[in-house]
Design an enzyme around this catalytic site. Structure first.
Site, mmCIF file in Angstrom:
data_model
loop_
_atom_site.group_PDB
_atom_site.id
_atom_site.type_symbol
_atom_site.label_atom_id
_atom_site.label_comp_id
_atom_site.label_asym_id
_atom_site.label_seq_id
_atom_site.Cartn_x
_atom_site.Cartn_y
_atom_site.Cartn_z
ATOM 1 N N GLU A 80 -4.064 4.296 -8.404
ATOM 2 C CA GLU A 80 -5.321 4.967 -8.074
ATOM 3 C C GLU A 80 -5.359 6.391 -8.624
ATOM 4 O OE1 GLU A 80 -8.061 6.532 -4.333
ATOM 5 O OE2 GLU A 80 -6.442 5.102 -3.938
ATOM 6 N N LYS A 136 -6.616 9.662 -8.002
ATOM 7 C CA LYS A 136 -7.059 10.282 -6.751
ATOM 8 C C LYS A 136 -7.753 11.610 -7.029
ATOM 9 C CE LYS A 136 -6.845 9.530 -2.291
ATOM 10 N NZ LYS A 136 -7.219 8.239 -1.706
ATOM 11 N N HIS A 152 -0.741 11.017 -2.001
ATOM 12 C CA HIS A 152 -2.066 10.560 -1.592
ATOM 13 C C HIS A 152 -3.021 11.689 -1.227
ATOM 14 C CE1 HIS A 152 -5.086 9.218 1.390
ATOM 15 N NE2 HIS A 152 -5.187 8.163 0.598
ATOM 16 N N GLU A 183 0.989 -0.283 -4.774
ATOM 17 C CA GLU A 183 -0.135 0.615 -5.027
ATOM 18 C C GLU A 183 0.345 2.052 -4.901
ATOM 19 O OE1 GLU A 183 -3.677 3.067 -3.484
ATOM 20 O OE2 GLU A 183 -1.752 2.604 -2.538
ATOM 21 N N ASP A 203 -0.894 6.546 -5.711
ATOM 22 C CA ASP A 203 -1.955 7.522 -5.970
ATOM 23 C C ASP A 203 -1.420 8.608 -6.896
ATOM 24 O OD1 ASP A 203 -3.934 6.704 -3.617
ATOM 25 O OD2 ASP A 203 -1.923 6.831 -2.741
ATOM 26 N N HIS A 253 0.826 -1.208 0.000
ATOM 27 C CA HIS A 253 0.000 0.000 0.000
ATOM 28 C C HIS A 253 0.858 1.254 0.000
ATOM 29 C CE1 HIS A 253 -3.039 2.677 2.298
ATOM 30 N NE2 HIS A 253 -3.487 2.544 1.061
ATOM 31 N N ARG A 254 0.774 2.042 -1.071
ATOM 32 C CA ARG A 254 1.613 3.229 -1.273
ATOM 33 C C ARG A 254 3.097 2.848 -1.219
ATOM 34 N NH1 ARG A 254 -1.800 7.075 3.006
ATOM 35 N NH2 ARG A 254 -3.820 6.243 2.401
ATOM 36 N N ASP A 263 0.002 -2.222 4.383
ATOM 37 C CA ASP A 263 1.210 -1.467 4.702
ATOM 38 C C ASP A 263 2.320 -2.400 5.174
ATOM 39 O OD1 ASP A 263 -0.189 0.941 4.254
ATOM 40 O OD2 ASP A 263 -0.844 1.043 6.341
#
Length: 288
Positions: A148, A150, A80, A65, A67, A38-39, A276
């Site tokens: 993503e 955003k 993000h 992942e 944003d 995640h990120r 995460d």
């Protein structure tokens, strides 16, 4: 539609489907869900930075992942929050520019910001990457990308621009088709991505009602909800719905960081876990 027009259209959909990754549900195959950092590996490095991509690669995590948003002068950057204040030193560098929104700064101004010192001293001087820089680092590590879009309502046309950057960097070719998913909370934004390039795999963030799944499946290949709204029945309903390319919808769940939660959610038969803590979750799923 006339009969002679149906055949070419059906053939085209079939050809597109052949380019997409085949992923049966874990419940049916016993295969563990994919892990998505995640990120980036955001428990180990500042989120959405190249360092976080490197950290995920160091852990052997295939999926990352991120944003994407847009600067005042039209550059796509990986960050993000709508505001730069939480993850950079923008308040110190530009004290008179509150509320420090991404869309109010140029790419050159954002490039000056420190996006790492808030996380740990070892990351002082880490920068906010452009989407191009991010894509190149993911490619360097031969990873896969869950991208993503955003706040698309703030950035008219960002879907077409994002696809252009992906295309310019080679991410829309046949070789990358199984390595890219574009997702958004905005159904309109995701529909725009699908209309612009139907071959791109797309994921709708959130938990649409079961009754709405067929409508979502016209433009989304995945449904990606929070774990707090999940149930085995919902996962089954998602898998029972055919997506835009004639295959069952898949489901990636966020954000799963706890070992017990990871085992529980994986037991529902989800296709991916966004986390995460990919190393913690991987160990949890490997345990008997």
């Amino acid at each position: 539609m006339h009969a002679r027009a149906v055949a070419p259209a059906t053939a085209l959909l079939g050809a597109v489907a052949l380019l997409l990754p085949v992923v049966d549900s874990p419940a049916a195959t016993g295969v563990r869900p994919a892990l998505v950092a995640h990120r980036g590996a955001s428990a180990r490095a500042p989120e959405n930075t190249l360092a976080a991509v490197d950290a995920a690669a160091g852990l052997g995590v295939a999926w990352v992942e991120n944003d994407v948003q847009r600067t005042r002068d039209g550059e796509l950057v990986v960050v993000h929050d709508e505001s730069l204040s939480r993850t950079t030193d923008v308040e110190e560098v530009f004290p008179g520019r509150s509320p420090w929104k991404v869309k109010d700064f140029t790419a050159a101004e954002i490039a000056r910001l420190d996006a790492g010192s808030w996380f740990a001293p070892a990351f002082v001087g880490t920068r906010v990457p452009t989407l191009t820089q991010y894509l190149r680092r993911v490619e360097l590590h031969h990873q896969k990308l869950l991208l993503e879009v955003k706040n698309p309502e703030l950035y008219p046309g960002i879907e077409q621009q994002t696809l252009k950057v992906l295309g310019d960097e080679g991410w829309l070719d046949r070789r990358h088709r199984g390595r890219l998913i574009v997702q958004s909370f905005s159904a309109d934004s995701l529909r725009a991505v699908h209309d612009l390039d139907p071959a791109v795999t797309t994921g709708l963030l959130g938990r649409p009602a079961v009754a709405d799944l067929p409508a979502c499946a016209r433009f989304a290949d995945l449904i990606n909800p929070s774990h707090v709204s999940l149930s085995p029945e919902y996962v089954s309903a998602v898998h029972a719905t055919a997506g835009p390319h004639g295959r069952p919808l898949r489901i990636f769940v966020w954000t799963v960081d706890d070992a017990a939660l990871a085992r529980s959610v994986a037991g529902f038969g989800v296709d991916g876990l966004i986390t995460d803590q990919p190393d913690v979750v991987r160990q949890a799923l490997a345990s008997p």
